[in-house]
Enzyme design. Structure first.
Site, PDB file in Angstrom:
ATOM      1  N   ALA A  49       0.804  -1.231   0.000  1.00 35.95           N
ATOM      2  CA  ALA A  49       0.000   0.000   0.000  1.00 35.95           C
ATOM      3  C   ALA A  49       0.832   1.273   0.000  1.00 35.95           C
ATOM      4  O   ALA A  49       0.291   2.352   0.160  1.00 35.95           O
ATOM      5  CB  ALA A  49      -0.941  -0.001   1.207  1.00 35.95           C
ATOM      6  N   GLY A  52       1.426   3.275  -5.929  1.00 37.61           N
ATOM      7  CA  GLY A  52       0.510   2.820  -6.973  1.00 37.61           C
ATOM      8  C   GLY A  52      -0.931   2.659  -6.543  1.00 37.61           C
ATOM      9  O   GLY A  52      -1.455   3.434  -5.739  1.00 37.61           O
ATOM     10  N   ILE A  53      -1.576   1.618  -7.069  1.00 43.38           N
ATOM     11  CA  ILE A  53      -2.992   1.421  -6.787  1.00 43.38           C
ATOM     12  C   ILE A  53      -3.223   1.031  -5.328  1.00 43.38           C
ATOM     13  O   ILE A  53      -4.294   1.281  -4.782  1.00 43.38           O
ATOM     14  CB  ILE A  53      -3.637   0.388  -7.738  1.00 43.38           C
ATOM     15  CG1 ILE A  53      -3.040  -1.005  -7.531  1.00 43.38           C
ATOM     16  CG2 ILE A  53      -3.498   0.829  -9.187  1.00 43.38           C
ATOM     17  CD1 ILE A  53      -3.743  -2.068  -8.356  1.00 43.38           C
ATOM     18  N   TYR A 202       5.296 -13.915 -14.908  1.00 46.14           N
ATOM     19  CA  TYR A 202       4.293 -12.985 -14.382  1.00 46.14           C
ATOM     20  C   TYR A 202       2.884 -13.481 -14.710  1.00 46.14           C
ATOM     21  O   TYR A 202       2.005 -13.498 -13.834  1.00 46.14           O
ATOM     22  CB  TYR A 202       4.508 -11.597 -14.977  1.00 46.14           C
ATOM     23  CG  TYR A 202       3.456 -10.589 -14.586  1.00 46.14           C
ATOM     24  CD1 TYR A 202       3.393 -10.079 -13.288  1.00 46.14           C
ATOM     25  CD2 TYR A 202       2.512 -10.140 -15.509  1.00 46.14           C
ATOM     26  CE1 TYR A 202       2.424  -9.158 -12.919  1.00 46.14           C
ATOM     27  CE2 TYR A 202       1.542  -9.220 -15.157  1.00 46.14           C
ATOM     28  CZ  TYR A 202       1.500  -8.730 -13.870  1.00 46.14           C
ATOM     29  OH  TYR A 202       0.528  -7.819 -13.501  1.00 46.14           O
TER      30      TYR A 202
END
Length: 318
Positions: A49, A52-53, A202
């Site tokens: 956190a 970014g998002i 990924y």
């Protein structure tokens, strides 16, 4: 003459981009969470956190009154992110705790402290991740994408599932990606020791996210704890830091990409939307149900991955 044609073409293209820029941005932004639900008295845990998002998700949920615990590998950066959230919203209840998803000892230590200090957990957002990094292993010898993106969150959720059940109704949000469409679970070489491609590694980990959320949802039926996965969209963030080519492309094409705030909308939606109170085992993008690739819908693969994950982590989760 040829050079003049090229120059003219570039000029026309530039003019068109300028003219349609607002429309392009509106389209790229995608869906928006329109729910006004408050989260006063609720506790939320978000991994990764500090940027970014994840950071934008923390800000949004803090504004709704939730106590937001930011689990970050880099505590210093986490504290900087928390300070910026408090600056944006003075009443924000945010705190930072150290968590390294590439180290199972760190995950166990985090969970032990968390369960000692926190009496309820209403929303768990498995957001942290790595993307297209060079071949590396976690402390426990797992390939980095599979270790952080899947196994780390698998173990964290396992350790906190009892608290989530006791806090029900509760929600788990797993951040996956459209890239799961291009992934396959290579059980014969799960940690890419035989061959390694950062993009495919990924994609495999993002498919694992989808399979995990669907299998966990199946196992949690009747508990009032829901699990859904999300594709945040193509977001202009530092997730591409391990790939010079991707970083350049994202910089050049930034107009066509989501901002971190826009990318956080679906995570927020799945965490708060009232209409999803009993929806579980689904996949969302742009705050709407999204397509799941056939390999992401295989119950056999999901159960096999679950068993293999438990074996690798040395746990029993029935």
């Amino acid at each position: 003459m040829f050079a003049l044609i090229i120059v003219a073409g570039v000029a026309v293209l530039t003019l068109l981009l300028l003219l349609f820029a607002p429309h392009i941005r509106n389209y790229a932004a995608g869906g928006v969470c329109e729910s006004a639900v408050r989260l006063d008295g609720k506790t939320v845990l978000i991994t990764g956190a500090n940027t970014g998002i994840g950071k934008e998700t923390a800000l949004d949920l803090a504004k709704r009154g939730a106590r937001v615990i930011m689990a970050c590998r880099n505590v210093e950066k986490g504290e900087e992110a928390a300070a910026s959230i408090r600056a944006a919203h003075a009443e924000a209840q945010v705190e930072v705790r150290e968590l390294d998803l590439a180290d199972t000892c760190s995950i166990h230590a985090f969970a032990q402290r968390f369960l000692r200090d926190v009496s309820h957990l209403h929303v768990l957002i498995n957001n942290a991740g790595v993307m297209m990094c060079p071949y590396m292993k976690t402390v426990d010898g797992f390939e980095m994408h599979m270790g952080v993106n899947h196994l780390g969150h698998f173990l964290l959720t396992y350790l906190l599932i009892g608290l989530l059940k006791r806090s029900a109704p509760a929600r788990i949000v797993v951040v996956s990606s459209l890239a799961h469409n291009f992934g396959w679970i290579r059980f014969h070489d799960l940690h890419s020791q035989g061959s390694y491609n950062s993009g495919l590694a990924y994609c495999q980990s993002k498919l694992a996210n989808v399979l995990f959320s669907r299998e966990l949802a199946r196992r949690l039926r009747g508990t009032n704890v829901t699990v859904n996965s999300v594709h945040p969209g193509t977001v202009n963030s530092d997730l591409t830091r391990h790939s010079t080519l991707m970083t350049i492309l994202f910089t050049v094409l930034s107009m066509f990409l989501k901002t971190p705030r826009e990318g956080a909308q679906t995570s927020v939606y799945c965490a708060v939307a009232e209409e999803l109170h009993s929806v579980s085992g689904k996949h969302f993008s742009d705050c709407s149900p999204a397509f799941v690739a056939p390999q992401g819908r295989s119950e056999e693969t999901a159960r096999r991955l679950w068993d293999v994950s438990c074996q690798l982590l040395g746990i029993e989760w029935h």
